[in-house]
Design an enzyme around this catalytic site. Sequence first.
Site, PDB file in Angstrom:
ATOM      1  N   GLU A 133      48.430 106.872  73.115  1.00 12.78           N
ATOM      2  CA  GLU A 133      49.037 105.548  73.063  1.00 12.78           C
ATOM      3  C   GLU A 133      50.163 105.445  74.079  1.00 12.78           C
ATOM      4  OE1 GLU A 133      51.521 104.769  69.756  1.00 12.78           O
ATOM      5  OE2 GLU A 133      52.218 102.964  70.761  1.00 12.78           O
ATOM      6  N   GLU A 152      45.617 100.704  72.811  1.00 10.79           N
ATOM      7  CA  GLU A 152      46.323 101.343  73.927  1.00 10.79           C
ATOM      8  C   GLU A 152      45.800 102.764  74.133  1.00 10.79           C
ATOM      9  OE1 GLU A 152      50.687  99.218  74.121  1.00 10.79           O
ATOM     10  OE2 GLU A 152      50.403 100.827  72.659  1.00 10.79           O
ATOM     11  N   ASP A 198      49.838 102.688  77.017  1.00  7.84           N
ATOM     12  CA  ASP A 198      50.859 101.642  77.137  1.00  7.84           C
ATOM     13  C   ASP A 198      51.257 101.474  78.607  1.00  7.84           C
ATOM     14  OD1 ASP A 198      54.028 101.257  77.274  1.00  7.84           O
ATOM     15  OD2 ASP A 198      53.268 100.203  75.503  1.00  7.84           O
TER      16      ASP A 198
END
Length: 224
Positions: free
Chosen positions: A40, A116, A44
Amino acid sequence: MTEPLHQLYRELGYQFDQSSLLQRALTHRSADESNNERLEFLGDAILGFVIADALYRNYRDANEGQLSRLRARLVKKESLAAIARKLGLGSYLNLGAGELRSGGHARDSILADALEALFAAVYLDSGYQSARNLILKLYHERIDGLSAAMQEKDPKTRLQEYLQSRKVALPDYTILAVSGEQHDQHFDVACQVAELDLITQGSGSSRRKAEQKAAADMLELLLE
Ligand code: MN
């Protein structure tokens, strides 16, 4: 896994070489030590870059502040969660018992983080282009929706057309304040769309410039 992954492959238009990466992206920290938190983190950053790049190319007139706000809008949790729902991502997630019981499959933050992580998993599986293609495919409508309204014409005209197309009464522009010497004046203007209970402000060295800024901000609000 409650759903067969080939269905997700089809939704994504992407087939993983290393399915372990996908498994990890779909695994919440409540389910396993080997979970999607690190993915993640990477996803991101990849998403932020791809969106920034797309906005930079698509919005030649937008300034830094507008670009930042558009990006923030596109990558925020709620937007990611909406895209994740469209993919049906919730039904592929591995969650711990507690999260399962409390409806974690449907929670915005869990869906957004998994998406993500998925972007990072694609990046690690086959590189930046693949990740970029997937992101742009999933964001296509959102980015296009913005650019159709943002690209041409000045903001006041675009706002007027946008409102007319939705049968909403046109905005009122009001001067809030004028300051400065005659040759160096500063205008603060409000743009109000009463029907939608929305108001924005703009300022500039002329009434026209101030109105254009207020209209641009109003468009951004409406295009959310
Ligand atoms: Mn996140």
